[in-house]
Design a protein around this motif. Structure first.
Motif, PDB file in Angstrom:
ATOM      1  N   VAL A 181       0.483  -1.573  -0.394  1.00 21.83           N
ATOM      2  CA  VAL A 181       0.352  -0.225  -0.120  1.00 21.83           C
ATOM      3  C   VAL A 181       1.110   1.789  -0.175  1.00 21.83           C
ATOM      4  CG1 VAL A 181      -1.893   1.519   1.272  1.00 21.83           C
ATOM      5  CG2 VAL A 181      -1.786  -1.289   1.184  1.00 21.83           C
ATOM      6  N   CYS A 182       0.551   2.341  -1.256  1.00 22.03           N
ATOM      7  CA  CYS A 182       1.632   3.210  -0.558  1.00 22.03           C
ATOM      8  C   CYS A 182       1.686   3.507   0.056  1.00 22.03           C
ATOM      9  CB  CYS A 182       1.347   4.137  -2.058  1.00 22.03           C
ATOM     10  SG  CYS A 182       1.720   3.579  -3.596  1.00 22.03           S
ATOM     11  N   ALA A 183       2.455   4.646   0.532  1.00 21.14           N
ATOM     12  CA  ALA A 183       2.327   5.656   2.048  1.00 21.14           C
ATOM     13  C   ALA A 183       3.317   6.784   1.530  1.00 21.14           C
ATOM     14  CB  ALA A 183       3.029   5.093   3.122  1.00 21.14           C
ATOM     15  N   LEU A 184       2.887   7.474   0.241  1.00 20.54           N
ATOM     16  CA  LEU A 184       3.478   8.550  -0.219  1.00 20.54           C
ATOM     17  C   LEU A 184       3.532   9.780   0.699  1.00 20.54           C
ATOM     18  CD1 LEU A 184       2.197   8.881  -3.129  1.00 20.54           C
ATOM     19  CD2 LEU A 184       4.326   8.119  -2.867  1.00 20.54           C
ATOM     20  N   GLY A 185       4.833  10.164   0.861  1.00 21.73           N
ATOM     21  CA  GLY A 185       4.965  11.449   2.209  1.00 21.73           C
ATOM     22  C   GLY A 185       4.837  10.978   3.500  1.00 21.73           C
ATOM     23  N   SER A 190       5.376   7.737  11.458  1.00 18.14           N
ATOM     24  CA  SER A 190       4.461   8.047  10.697  1.00 18.14           C
ATOM     25  C   SER A 190       3.881   6.935  10.946  1.00 18.14           C
ATOM     26  CB  SER A 190       4.133   8.570   9.247  1.00 18.14           C
ATOM     27  OG  SER A 190       5.015   9.933   8.904  1.00 18.14           O
ATOM     28  N   SER A 191       2.338   7.250  11.800  1.00 15.76           N
ATOM     29  CA  SER A 191       2.112   6.184  12.072  1.00 15.76           C
ATOM     30  C   SER A 191       1.119   5.276  10.251  1.00 15.76           C
ATOM     31  CB  SER A 191       0.551   5.955  12.930  1.00 15.76           C
ATOM     32  OG  SER A 191       1.169   5.961  14.239  1.00 15.76           O
ATOM     33  N   ILE A 194       0.149  -1.415   8.100  1.00 18.78           N
ATOM     34  CA  ILE A 194       1.017  -3.353   8.167  1.00 18.78           C
ATOM     35  C   ILE A 194       2.135  -3.069   6.191  1.00 18.78           C
ATOM     36  CG2 ILE A 194       1.243  -5.317   8.153  1.00 18.78           C
ATOM     37  CD1 ILE A 194      -0.732  -5.425  10.290  1.00 18.78           C
ATOM     38  N   MET A 195       0.905  -2.993   5.628  1.00 18.36           N
ATOM     39  CA  MET A 195       1.619  -3.836   4.119  1.00 18.36           C
ATOM     40  C   MET A 195       2.421  -2.316   3.714  1.00 18.36           C
ATOM     41  SD  MET A 195       0.767  -6.673   4.510  1.00 18.36           S
ATOM     42  CE  MET A 195       1.543  -7.429   2.743  1.00 18.36           C
ATOM     43  N   ALA A 196       2.445  -1.192   4.352  1.00 19.59           N
ATOM     44  CA  ALA A 196       2.744   0.542   4.080  1.00 19.59           C
ATOM     45  C   ALA A 196       4.133   0.351   2.951  1.00 19.59           C
ATOM     46  CB  ALA A 196       3.118   0.975   4.801  1.00 19.59           C
ATOM     47  N   SER A 197       4.529   0.865   2.158  1.00 19.82           N
ATOM     48  CA  SER A 197       5.290   0.972   1.022  1.00 19.82           C
ATOM     49  C   SER A 197       5.959   1.743   0.820  1.00 19.82           C
ATOM     50  CB  SER A 197       5.534  -0.077  -0.217  1.00 19.82           C
ATOM     51  OG  SER A 197       6.378   0.506  -1.315  1.00 19.82           O
ATOM     52  N   ASP A 208       2.355   0.674  11.539  1.00 19.32           N
ATOM     53  CA  ASP A 208       1.584  -0.227  13.072  1.00 19.32           C
ATOM     54  C   ASP A 208       0.495  -0.012  13.346  1.00 19.32           C
ATOM     55  OD1 ASP A 208       1.753   2.833  12.709  1.00 19.32           O
ATOM     56  OD2 ASP A 208       2.428   3.084  14.786  1.00 19.32           O
ATOM     57  N   ILE A 209      -0.532   0.391  12.391  1.00 15.04           N
ATOM     58  CA  ILE A 209      -2.002   0.043  11.793  1.00 15.04           C
ATOM     59  C   ILE A 209      -1.738  -1.252  11.298  1.00 15.04           C
ATOM     60  CG2 ILE A 209      -4.036   1.195  10.851  1.00 15.04           C
ATOM     61  CD1 ILE A 209      -2.581   3.588  10.763  1.00 15.04           C
ATOM     62  N   GLY A 210      -3.062  -1.767  11.996  1.00 13.98           N
ATOM     63  CA  GLY A 210      -3.466  -3.275  11.409  1.00 13.98           C
ATOM     64  C   GLY A 210      -4.227  -3.346   9.597  1.00 13.98           C
ATOM     65  N   PHE A 211      -4.965  -4.120   9.072  1.00  6.28           N
ATOM     66  CA  PHE A 211      -4.960  -4.356   8.611  1.00  6.28           C
ATOM     67  C   PHE A 211      -6.246  -3.915   7.735  1.00  6.28           C
ATOM     68  CE2 PHE A 211      -2.328  -8.146   9.022  1.00  6.28           C
ATOM     69  CZ  PHE A 211      -1.314  -8.181   8.045  1.00  6.28           C
TER      70      PHE A 211
END
Length: 234
Positions: A181-185, A190-191, A194-197, A208-211
């Motif tokens: 999951v894109c975590a732009l910025g 930052s919280s 779990i699948m952040a990229s 640290d945020i669940g599914f």
């Protein structure tokens, strides 16, 4: 499958009431294998740590409200001295300067018939020493692959014990079919999911945020399919 106890604070009587929940969860066994020849990893990775990896997964492989999705059990472990002479070519993939390639590693995994290296009835969790051309063995990557519902994951030995960006639950998410999951910025503190990229830059954040609901739905879609594959007798 175990029942779980929930405690509810009863403000009217200043008391705590604990009741057993009938909620049950699908469970998956995990077989650990240390495939790196690195002696420093051998002196660090012990049985207690591998068992702790299961506790970590059961703590953090959760929904956004921190409730469980599935449960994991420690089944067994094979250390490098037990499998270094295995006929499975999968073991040799972590010898020398071998860059991870998902398709190549999956092919060698699927050809392996040594139960110490690949348990056909469990999710196989490999402790390895990640290597990249840019960083060499200083790299500390992990990888998870659903592999046609016969999942496996690899985690650099320096990432064990939940070290650096929630690696256990992130890679297990991949093993159950989830994508990044894109975590732009996002910044390192930052919280994030779990699948952040980092995708095109920035940081993955703390993961640290669940599914979320969509991710949980996808995981649960694959649960019976994976269960079926792991139950097949060879």
């Amino acid at each position: 499958m175990k029942s779980k106890f929930y405690c509810v604070l009863l403000l009217s009587v200043a008391n705590v009431s604990c009741v057993a929940s009938s909620k049950k969860y699908e469970t998956f066994d995990i077989h650990f294998v240390v495939i790196t020849p690195n002696p420093l990893a051998h002196s660090t990775v012990k049985l207690a740590q591998l068992k702790n990896e299961v506790d970590i997964l059961n703590t953090y492989f959760v929904k956004e409200d921190r409730s469980p999705i599935i449960k994991f059990n420690f089944k067994s472990a094979s250390f490098y001295n037990e499998i270094q002479n295995s006929s499975c070519s999968f073991v040799a993939l972590n010898n020398g300067n071998r860059v991870y390639n998902a398709d190549i590693w999956a092919r060698h995994f699927n050809l392996c018939n040594d139960p110490k290296v690949r348990d056909p009835h469990a999710i196989n969790f490999y402790v390895f020493d990640s290597y990249t051309l840019k960083q060499g063995f200083k790299n500390r990557d992990g990888h998870g692959k659903r592999n046609g519902n016969r999942p496996f994951l690899l985690l650099d030995w320096e990432r064990l014990n939940h070290n650096v960006q929630a690696p256990e639950e992130h890679e297990m998410g991949h093993a159950f079919g989830l994508n990044h999951v894109c975590a732009l910025g996002a910044k390192p503190d930052s919280s994030t999911n779990i699948m952040a990229s980092s995708c095109k830059g920035g940081s993955t954040g703390k993961r640290d945020i669940g599914f979320n609901d969509e991710q949980v739905k996808k995981i649960m879609h694959y649960v019976p399919l994976i269960k079926e594959k792991l139950a097949v007798k060879k």
